[in-house]
Enzyme design. Structure first.
Site: not given
Length: 137
Positions: A11, A85, A89
């Site tokens: 996150c 996120c 990522c």
């Protein structure tokens, strides 16, 4: 044990959702699953409301430290679970990616964090059944 599955929870701040998810999976799976968590913009400490909510169910995440998300952590994981996120990522071929839409506990009191904690547990239990079938944990 090279066939042990590994999971990375991600996150933004690595202070709430991902820490609670890692706590649940570690608690429920024992050492049957390798558990990691990280954030694209980690905070200085774990969210105190998340710490309190997890302590209520007997899981201590107070000693955890938010960590920065690295490509190496993603590459070393079989399953990568993102929780808000966005595009931060990195994506590697051969990894299983899941995006869990969950409320962010940042700035919320423990009463507001409990339902998030409980939903994370439900999702972690489903994931664990997929990773370690027939009660292998």
């Amino acid at each position: 044990m090279p066939d042990k599955p590994s999971v990375l929870f991600v996150c933004v701040h690595n202070a709430g959702r991902s820490q609670m998810a890692a706590g649940w999976l570690s608690h429920l799976a024992g050492d049957a699953v390798e558990v990691r968590s990280a954030g694209s913009e980690p905070e200085d400490r774990v969210n105190p409301s998340a710490v309190r909510a997890m302590a209520e169910v007997g899981i201590d995440i107070a000693g955890q430290q938010p960590k920065v998300l690295t490509p190496e952590a993603v590459q070393a994981s079989d399953v990568v679970i993102t929780m808000g996120c966005g595009d931060a990522c990195p994506v590697f071929p051969g990894k299983r990616y899941l995006d869990w839409k969950l409320d962010d506990p940042a700035g919320k009191d423990v009463d507001a964090v409990r339902p998030i904690r409980d939903e994370i547990r439900r999702r972690v239990e489903v994931l664990l059944r997929e990773l370690v079938p027939a009660g292998g944990a």
